[in-house]
Design a protein around this motif. Structure first.
Motif, PDB file in Angstrom:
ATOM      1  N   GLU A  93      11.341  91.054 -18.655  1.00 34.46           N
ATOM      2  CA  GLU A  93      11.798  91.659 -17.400  1.00 34.46           C
ATOM      3  C   GLU A  93      12.518  90.697 -16.471  1.00 34.46           C
ATOM      4  O   GLU A  93      13.389  91.128 -15.696  1.00 34.46           O
ATOM      5  N   VAL A  94      12.183  89.435 -16.518  1.00 33.72           N
ATOM      6  CA  VAL A  94      12.886  88.494 -15.634  1.00 33.72           C
ATOM      7  C   VAL A  94      14.370  88.432 -16.012  1.00 33.72           C
ATOM      8  O   VAL A  94      15.261  88.514 -15.156  1.00 33.72           O
ATOM      9  N   VAL A 142      17.900  99.355 -12.706  1.00 32.14           N
ATOM     10  CA  VAL A 142      18.452  97.993 -12.756  1.00 32.14           C
ATOM     11  C   VAL A 142      18.471  97.479 -14.190  1.00 32.14           C
ATOM     12  O   VAL A 142      19.471  96.908 -14.647  1.00 32.14           O
ATOM     13  N   TYR A 143      17.387  97.683 -14.913  1.00 33.46           N
ATOM     14  CA  TYR A 143      17.338  97.182 -16.289  1.00 33.46           C
ATOM     15  C   TYR A 143      18.356  97.890 -17.179  1.00 33.46           C
ATOM     16  O   TYR A 143      18.931  97.285 -18.098  1.00 33.46           O
ATOM     17  N   SER A 154      11.754  98.830 -24.836  1.00 33.37           N
ATOM     18  CA  SER A 154      10.660  97.887 -25.078  1.00 33.37           C
ATOM     19  C   SER A 154       9.848  97.656 -23.809  1.00 33.37           C
ATOM     20  O   SER A 154       8.613  97.612 -23.842  1.00 33.37           O
ATOM     21  N   ILE A 155      10.525  97.519 -22.694  1.00 26.52           N
ATOM     22  CA  ILE A 155       9.842  97.306 -21.419  1.00 26.52           C
ATOM     23  C   ILE A 155       9.031  98.532 -21.031  1.00 26.52           C
ATOM     24  O   ILE A 155       7.873  98.427 -20.607  1.00 26.52           O
ATOM     25  N   ARG A 161       1.379 100.625 -21.716  1.00 28.31           N
ATOM     26  CA  ARG A 161       0.164  99.927 -22.139  1.00 28.31           C
ATOM     27  C   ARG A 161      -0.668  99.433 -20.964  1.00 28.31           C
ATOM     28  O   ARG A 161      -1.889  99.335 -21.065  1.00 28.31           O
ATOM     29  N   CYS A 162      -0.010  99.088 -19.876  1.00 27.26           N
ATOM     30  CA  CYS A 162      -0.772  98.565 -18.738  1.00 27.26           C
ATOM     31  C   CYS A 162      -0.868  99.575 -17.592  1.00 27.26           C
ATOM     32  O   CYS A 162      -1.245  99.222 -16.477  1.00 27.26           O
TER      33      CYS A 162
END
Length: 232
Positions: A93-94, A142-143, A154-155, A161-162
């Motif tokens: 993500e960064v 943004v991504y 993927s993100i 998951r979280c």
């Protein structure tokens, strides 16, 4: 949450997956909940086969696990497992924030302004799920500007998951009467993106994920806490 009857058709397996997936990521199906295939099939008004396939796909996505004597259950991530998830999130993500912020369009900025209002309205209503959905949608805008759909998919998979951990965190902040704390990174991120400061956008994502990682580490016994990644 009571699952709605599905419209039977060629996509019934996909519909079953989407229905159970939505119940999990919304928090309606809590971690540890048993997913009894026959009961789910009866609620959805379909046969057990597409439900069985949906459970298998959810297991492959890391949201469901099979336990002895209990069958399929919604996966309850340990702090150690969450640390692994957040480590990968940080890696992906960064870079996505920096590349995406550099490439957002005027239409993207307009959409971000709309989502900003939606985030604030969700907090006013104390709607945890709406807040998280809109917050993730802001990041997705943004991504997606990176032009790499595999990266975005993927993100988003990691977000699923979280999700239970994120739900708990937002509820704790709201229960403490501190909704403004939930807007701190949000405001900094939007300011960086809309001003075209890609490096600052990446820095906000770094700070946000590092803060979440610290919260997870505090839940671990001291002897079990792994070393944090060193900045280079």
């Amino acid at each position: 949450m009571v699952l709605s009857k599905l419209e039977t058709g060629a996509r019934v397996g996909d519909q079953a997956f989407e229905a159970v997936h939505a119940a999990i990521v919304s928090g309606e199906y809590a971690a540890g909940r048993r997913l009894q295939i026959r009961d789910l099939a009866a609620e959805l008004g379909i046969s057990v086969m597409p439900v069985r396939e949906a459970i298998k796909r959810l297991e492959e996505a890391g949201l469901v696990e099979t336990k002895p004597y209990r069958g399929a259950v919604v996966k309850d991530f340990t702090p150690e497992e969450l640390l692994h998830v957040y480590e990968v999130r940080r890696l992906l993500e960064v870079g996505a924030a920096e590349r995406g912020a550099f490439r957002v369009t005027a239409d993207d900025v307009e959409r971000l302004a709309q989502l900003d209002r939606a985030v604030r309205e969700a907090l006013e209503r104390r709607s945890v799920i709406d807040y998280l959905d809109r917050d993730e949608e802001i990041l997705s805008v943004v991504y997606a500007a990176t032009g790499n759909p595999v990266l975005v998919d993927s993100i988003r998979s990691l977000w699923g998951r979280c999700r239970h951990f994120k739900i708990v965190g937002v509820r704790e902040e709201l229960d403490r009467g501190e909704p403004s704390s939930l807007l701190a990174y949000h405001e900094r991120f939007l300011e960086a993106v809309t001003s075209g400061d890609a490096r600052a956008a990446a820095g906000v994502v770094t700070d946000s994920l590092d803060a979440a990682t610290d919260r997870i580490r505090r839940a671990l016994p001291e002897a079990a806490v792994p070393e944090a990644p060193r900045a280079r």
